[in-house]
Design an enzyme around this catalytic site. Structure first.
Site, PDB file in Angstrom:
ATOM      1  N   ASN A   1     -39.726  10.121 -35.575  1.00  0.00           N
ATOM      2  CA  ASN A   1     -39.162  10.277 -34.241  1.00  0.00           C
ATOM      3  C   ASN A   1     -37.636  10.155 -34.353  1.00  0.00           C
ATOM      4  O   ASN A   1     -37.109   9.699 -35.368  1.00  0.00           O
ATOM      5  CB  ASN A   1     -39.757   9.276 -33.240  1.00  0.00           C
ATOM      6  CG  ASN A   1     -39.644   7.839 -33.699  1.00  0.00           C
ATOM      7  OD1 ASN A   1     -38.981   7.519 -34.684  1.00  0.00           O
ATOM      8  ND2 ASN A   1     -40.289   6.944 -32.985  1.00  0.00           N
TER       9      ASN A   1
ATOM     10  N   CYS B   1     -44.670   5.282 -34.517  1.00  0.00           N
ATOM     11  CA  CYS B   1     -44.377   3.891 -34.170  1.00  0.00           C
ATOM     12  C   CYS B   1     -44.707   3.037 -35.382  1.00  0.00           C
ATOM     13  O   CYS B   1     -45.875   2.884 -35.743  1.00  0.00           O
ATOM     14  CB  CYS B   1     -45.176   3.438 -32.959  1.00  0.00           C
ATOM     15  SG  CYS B   1     -44.845   1.723 -32.483  1.00  0.00           S
TER      16      CYS B   1
ATOM     17  N   CYS C   1     -38.669  -2.630 -33.331  1.00  0.00           N
ATOM     18  CA  CYS C   1     -38.943  -1.196 -33.460  1.00  0.00           C
ATOM     19  C   CYS C   1     -38.981  -0.873 -34.947  1.00  0.00           C
ATOM     20  O   CYS C   1     -37.937  -0.900 -35.613  1.00  0.00           O
ATOM     21  CB  CYS C   1     -37.877  -0.380 -32.740  1.00  0.00           C
ATOM     22  SG  CYS C   1     -38.124   1.409 -32.880  1.00  0.00           S
ATOM     23  N   GLY C   2     -40.166  -0.587 -35.461  1.00  0.00           N
ATOM     24  CA  GLY C   2     -40.319  -0.337 -36.892  1.00  0.00           C
ATOM     25  C   GLY C   2     -39.604   0.920 -37.346  1.00  0.00           C
ATOM     26  O   GLY C   2     -38.926   0.919 -38.382  1.00  0.00           O
TER      27      GLY C   2
ATOM     28  N   GLY D   1     -37.080   2.246 -35.860  1.00  0.00           N
ATOM     29  CA  GLY D   1     -35.656   1.949 -35.732  1.00  0.00           C
ATOM     30  C   GLY D   1     -35.127   1.189 -36.930  1.00  0.00           C
ATOM     31  O   GLY D   1     -34.017   1.450 -37.413  1.00  0.00           O
TER      32      GLY D   1
ATOM     33  N   HIS E   1     -33.736   9.041 -34.026  1.00  0.00           N
ATOM     34  CA  HIS E   1     -32.942   7.829 -33.859  1.00  0.00           C
ATOM     35  C   HIS E   1     -31.465   8.135 -34.028  1.00  0.00           C
ATOM     36  O   HIS E   1     -31.083   8.953 -34.871  1.00  0.00           O
ATOM     37  CB  HIS E   1     -33.336   6.766 -34.897  1.00  0.00           C
ATOM     38  CG  HIS E   1     -34.633   6.110 -34.605  1.00  0.00           C
ATOM     39  ND1 HIS E   1     -34.735   4.918 -33.921  1.00  0.00           N
ATOM     40  CD2 HIS E   1     -35.905   6.484 -34.903  1.00  0.00           C
ATOM     41  CE1 HIS E   1     -36.013   4.586 -33.812  1.00  0.00           C
ATOM     42  NE2 HIS E   1     -36.741   5.516 -34.396  1.00  0.00           N
TER      43      HIS E   1
ATOM     44  N   GLU F   1     -35.445   1.670 -26.890  1.00  0.00           N
ATOM     45  CA  GLU F   1     -36.496   2.591 -27.316  1.00  0.00           C
ATOM     46  C   GLU F   1     -36.727   3.674 -26.260  1.00  0.00           C
ATOM     47  O   GLU F   1     -36.892   3.368 -25.071  1.00  0.00           O
ATOM     48  CB  GLU F   1     -37.796   1.829 -27.592  1.00  0.00           C
ATOM     49  CG  GLU F   1     -38.821   2.627 -28.334  1.00  0.00           C
ATOM     50  CD  GLU F   1     -39.939   1.753 -28.905  1.00  0.00           C
ATOM     51  OE1 GLU F   1     -40.964   2.332 -29.285  1.00  0.00           O
ATOM     52  OE2 GLU F   1     -39.773   0.516 -28.969  1.00  0.00           O
TER      53      GLU F   1
ATOM     54  N   ASN G   1     -33.985   7.483 -29.559  1.00  0.00           N
ATOM     55  CA  ASN G   1     -33.986   6.030 -29.661  1.00  0.00           C
ATOM     56  C   ASN G   1     -32.583   5.580 -30.072  1.00  0.00           C
ATOM     57  O   ASN G   1     -31.981   6.179 -30.973  1.00  0.00           O
ATOM     58  CB  ASN G   1     -35.002   5.571 -30.707  1.00  0.00           C
ATOM     59  CG  ASN G   1     -36.417   5.970 -30.343  1.00  0.00           C
ATOM     60  OD1 ASN G   1     -37.052   5.375 -29.494  1.00  0.00           O
ATOM     61  ND2 ASN G   1     -36.919   7.020 -31.004  1.00  0.00           N
TER      62      ASN G   1
ATOM     63  N   ASN H   1     -44.295  -0.291 -35.893  1.00  0.00           N
ATOM     64  CA  ASN H   1     -45.000  -1.540 -35.597  1.00  0.00           C
ATOM     65  C   ASN H   1     -46.466  -1.294 -35.292  1.00  0.00           C
ATOM     66  O   ASN H   1     -47.343  -2.049 -35.718  1.00  0.00           O
ATOM     67  CB  ASN H   1     -44.327  -2.260 -34.423  1.00  0.00           C
ATOM     68  CG  ASN H   1     -42.979  -2.839 -34.794  1.00  0.00           C
ATOM     69  OD1 ASN H   1     -42.781  -3.310 -35.898  1.00  0.00           O
ATOM     70  ND2 ASN H   1     -42.040  -2.794 -33.865  1.00  0.00           N
TER      71      ASN H   1
END
Length: 270
Positions: free
Chosen positions: A149, A74, A209-210, A212, A151, A200, A182, A76
């Protein structure tokens, strides 16, 4: 057992942070995380963050979504943790080790190198991740990037016209994505600027979403949709600066804020 917490946010993407680096906590289950995240009966947040000791870095960060699922990364939350820690640190996550450092008004995060191989996303079968020959209604030919993660990114003429609240869960749970995904819809607005909305995985529509923003900027650079190796990605909560460094790693810079502190009885949520 009374447990202290710190409420923080990055561009409106908010977190309940539990610091167990010195004083251990009982095991945090998905059920407890979901109860803490509930905005009606809990503290309320987009993610529950747990900081723990690490044998491989300065400390470990675990990330739980509002549905109780644990995720790998994550961006953020990494900025929020950098602000809380107050100095340069290497942080272990399930998606790899990231480097966090406070910066003016927030933090700069070395997010590591993006991965593009189909089995690193992961996808259910081999496919070109730069421009995937798949579609969901009007959304087609997405890019796929793993930045800790998974995307998938769709470049569209106007992000605000996409019914992401309806298509997001459909794409997130498609069998093409065995670990779910995501979902990003992006609009290139200038030579170095992108407008972005994100569904998300495990959390739904989010103000920011950082990871993202990182994945979308890298996908745009890979396709030649923006100039150079840097871009400003503007989400509903505000802008993030993304750089694809010469080392191949991604740097993300943006704000983070501490909102308030409090405490709760662990047994109330167990």
């Amino acid at each position: 057992m009374r447990v202290p917490f710190i409420k923080m946010h990055g561009l409106g993407n908010d977190f309940v942070v539990l610091d167990a680096r010195t004083d251990p906590l009982p095991p945090l289950t998905g059920k407890i995380a979901a109860a803490l995240a509930d905005r009606q009966t809990g503290i309320g947040c987009d993610q529950v963050i747990v900081l723990e000791p690490s044998a491989h870095a300065d400390f470990r960060m675990r990330i739980f979504n509002p549905d109780g699922s644990e995720v790998e990364a994550c961006g953020n939350a990494s900025r929020a943790v950098a602000l809380l820690h107050g100095r340069l640190a290497r942080v272990e996550t399930a998606g790899g080790v990231v480097t966090v450092e406070p910066a003016s008004g927030g933090a700069r995060i070395d997010m590591g190198a993006p991965r593009f191989d189909w089995d690193a996303i992961p996808l259910a079968y081999p496919i070109d991740t730069a421009s995937m020959p798949v579609a969901w209604e009007g959304l087609e030919q997405p890019a796929a990037v793993n930045v800790g993660n998974p995307h998938v990114i769709f470049f569209v003429p106007e992000v605000d016209t996409v019914p992401l609240d309806r298509l997001g869960p459909l794409i997130e749970n498609d069998p093409l994505f065995p670990e779910r995904v995501n979902v990003n819809v992006a609009q290139v607005t200038g030579p170095r600027s992108i407008k972005l909305r994100v569904w998300e995985r495990g959390a739904g529509l989010t103000r920011a979403c950082g990871t993202g923003a990182c994945a979308t900027a890298i996908a745009a650079m890979r396709r030649g949709l923006v100039a150079g190796r840097g871009a400003t990605v503007t989400l509903p909560g505000g802008p993030l600066e993304i750089e694809w460094m010469d080392s191949g790693r991604i740097a993300m810079t943006g704000p983070a804020t501490e909102s308030f502190r409090g405490s709760f009885e662990w047994d109330d949520f167990g």
